[in-house]
Every structure is written in C-alpha cells, then in structure tokens.
Design an enzyme around this catalytic site. Sequence first.
Site, PDB file in Angstrom:
ATOM      1  CE1 TYR A  31      44.366  40.207  31.555  1.00  0.00           C
ATOM      2  CE2 TYR A  31      43.635  38.513  30.028  1.00  0.00           C
ATOM      3  CZ  TYR A  31      44.544  39.481  30.389  1.00  0.00           C
ATOM      4  OH  TYR A  31      45.630  39.736  29.583  1.00  0.00           O
ATOM      5  CG  ASN A  36      36.047  50.627  30.168  1.00  0.00           C
ATOM      6  OD1 ASN A  36      35.360  50.579  29.153  1.00  0.00           O
ATOM      7  ND2 ASN A  36      36.146  51.716  30.899  1.00  0.00           N
ATOM      8  CG  ASP A  38      38.340  42.819  28.054  1.00  0.00           C
ATOM      9  OD1 ASP A  38      38.852  41.753  27.704  1.00  0.00           O
ATOM     10  OD2 ASP A  38      39.007  43.851  28.287  1.00  0.00           O
ATOM     11  CD  GLN A 103      40.853  48.582  29.164  1.00  0.00           C
ATOM     12  OE1 GLN A 103      39.725  48.169  29.383  1.00  0.00           O
ATOM     13  NE2 GLN A 103      41.876  47.759  29.012  1.00  0.00           N
ATOM     14  CG  ASP A 161      48.422  45.675  28.611  1.00  0.00           C
ATOM     15  OD1 ASP A 161      47.468  46.263  28.073  1.00  0.00           O
ATOM     16  OD2 ASP A 161      48.275  44.908  29.567  1.00  0.00           O
ATOM     17  NE  ARG A 194      50.337  38.167  30.076  1.00  0.00           N
ATOM     18  CZ  ARG A 194      49.113  38.678  29.947  1.00  0.00           C
ATOM     19  NH1 ARG A 194      48.368  38.335  28.921  1.00  0.00           N
ATOM     20  NH2 ARG A 194      48.643  39.513  30.837  1.00  0.00           N
ATOM     21  CE1 TYR A 341      48.206  40.395  26.500  1.00  0.00           C
ATOM     22  CE2 TYR A 341      49.216  42.421  27.248  1.00  0.00           C
ATOM     23  CZ  TYR A 341      48.191  41.506  27.325  1.00  0.00           C
ATOM     24  OH  TYR A 341      47.161  41.716  28.199  1.00  0.00           O
ATOM     25  CD  GLU A 384      44.778  37.850  26.391  1.00  0.00           C
ATOM     26  OE1 GLU A 384      44.897  39.007  26.873  1.00  0.00           O
ATOM     27  OE2 GLU A 384      45.361  36.845  26.881  1.00  0.00           O
TER      28      GLU A 384
END
Length: 415
Positions: A31, A36, A38, A103, A161, A194, A341, A384
Amino acid sequence: MNRQISRGEEALNVLRGNDRGGYTIPTHGLYPYQWNWDSAFAAMGFAGFDPARAWRELESLLSGQWDDGMVPHILFHQQDDGYFPGPEVWGGTGPIPSSGISQPPIAAGMARRIYQADPQAGAEPMRALFPKLLRWHRWFLKWREDQGAICTTHPWESGRDNAPEWDAALKRIDPVGVGEYQRRDTSHVDASMRPTKFDYDRYIWLVQQGKNLQWDQAALLKECPFRLADPTMSFTLLRAHRDLKALGDELGLDTGGMADEIALLERGVQSLWNAEIGSFDVRDTRSGEWSGIISCAAFLCWYAGIESEGQLQHLRRILGRVTYGVPSADPDWSGFDSKRYWRGPSWPFMNMLIGSGLIEAGHSEGEKIRAMTQELLLKHGFSEYYDPLSGEPAGGGKFTWTAAVWLGWVSVDKG
C-alpha cells in the site's frame, strides 16, 4: 530491555518507517499511498510522541477533499507503478490525484483524542479542520443516506473489501468489459489471504462505472447497482458526528443542525437491525435483502453509543470461540476462513473500535478484547491482520495502523 519496551520502540519505528513527510502509508510495497482511515489511526499513533505530526497527518488527509465535500479513500501523492488500480484508472476529480470513493469516517474521533490530550495546543488545528470534517460528514448524509443509515457504493468504500455481506450484490454484477489487468496485491501477499478474482473483477467494474459517470453522485445514486446500508459506515459516522459536535461546542463553533443529524443517524442504525438473526446487519437497498451474516461491523454499535443486549450475547458467544479478539466474520458461519482478509481474520484496529466502545459503555468484554489484542501483538508483532484462532500474522507486515493501536490503546503503559 524488557519485552514490552522493545515492542513500543518497534511500534514507533513502524510509524517512522512508513512516514512520507506529512502523510503515512499503511506499509511499504503493498500500500504505497495515503489511505483514509489508515491515516486517521496513524495520527492517533503519532499523538503520543509528536502531536504536531499527528495534526499534520489529518491536515494532509483533508487536503485531498473534493469540492463536493468527499474525502477520498486513497490519495496518490506520488506515482507508484507497482500499485493497481492507480490514479489513471480512477480518474478522480479532486485537488490531489485520488480514488473516487470515500471510507468510514474515523478522522473526527481521532482528532478528538488528539485534542483532548492537549486542548491548548490542539485548538488552532482543530478549528481549521472542523469545517472540512463537517462538510465530509454532510456529504455522507446527502449522498449515502437511506432511512437514516449510511450506504457503501463499493466494497472498498466500506473498508471491508471482501466481507461476506457483499456476496449477493456482487453476484448480480456482470463485469462485462473489465478487460485484462494485473493485480499487484497478490505479488506481495499470499493470494489465499486476499479477495478472489471473482471479487476483483467486480471491484474494477464498479470503478470503471464511476469513472465513466465522472463520479457524478446523482448519477451514481441512480445507476450504481451496489448500494448497501452498512453498519460500518453508519456506526462510524454516528460516532464521528458526536465527536465533531462535542469539539465544535467546546471551541465555540457553529454546530447548528448537528443534533438533528445525530438523531437521524440514531434512528437510521435501528433500520439495520435484522430481527431474524438478532443482530445489526447489512441491508441491500436495491433488493431489500439482508445479508444474514454477523460480522465484526455489527459490534461497532457501542462505539457509536448504541446499546444492544442481543448484540452482546452474540459477542460473548463469538469471543468464546476465538483467542485473539473479534473475528471479521462469525466463526459459526459456513464460509468462515480464518486467513482470508475480511472473511474471518481479526483486525487489531477493529478490536480497538469495538473494545473502546464496550469500555465506554461499561461492559467488561471491552477490557477482555484489549487484553486479547495486547497478547496478540506481543506475540506476533505488527501485521495487517491475524488468524483469530492461532494468532498467525497475515497480510502486510510492519503495518501502520496496528502499530498505532499498540501506541494508542493496548500498550501496557496505558494501564
């Protein structure tokens, strides 16, 4: 040097390593831009050791605000060919190359935390940010409101997501014309962690539709097939508007109309109660259908100041099934995947939002979630997201918002 001190130093190093001089990236490689929410967590992380830098983070985020008030979910401050989809795919129309969606609005809540730590130093930057944050919140109310709840028009806009609540709506989209593209995320992270190609084709189709409509919100309101009233968006905006009004009142700013808007949002979140499963749920505004799945988003109710005994019973059941915080999907759901994810993993920043809301409401489960998260980060560092059963790290490493959660919420220095 004891273990906790070394973790604190490591967290500081993660933030410093991801600092790009006024804005922070989530992690190197995966990334490479400013995201936003984050960025809002990054500001919280900086606040404990560099408050001025924390305010600059929020100022940088708001510098990308569009003329209509929207604050994009990605700001492309500099070109990075290793990321897809980049600014040329989005065709954003703001002052900085950007995506065309927003976001969940976490920034006002983080601004309040930073301000409360030093009101004297924070008064001037908060006064400057207040009208920008208010315009952004009112953009949501103008273009994303449905029965008082707030909708997402793209899975990426929700921040979750590949959450299972989107599955039915995505299946109804025929991604005709998407063409060939090269994903970059799966070159950095194991593809099994993912979203699938099925999902990604539809993500890109929605981006292409928005670009073709020049991100005209009135046209998207009419034509976008993906419009789901979402607990994440609804609960975070309700909390953000409460925080922003409190800041405005303390600083003597004009908060006219905000109390009525808060009341609308309070009524709106009740429109997300699915009595059949006894939980807050995603409501598809196009089909009228519920997702029927209990996700971590439902447990943001306390963060928004909404009490729910039924939701608390679900939380207690789920916490009894896992080891490391709130999983992103109910472990009793048939499609639960502990490493993919938003279909099962635990996210420390979501643990923080949920846990802090529970603590404010006086529920002991909040401290339990904080202790779970503390143990997770002590054992496995700043990734993450994580397998909620084993604690195995997943996704990107040296992650900004996870380090920020350590610094701002779970460090044992916090008591």
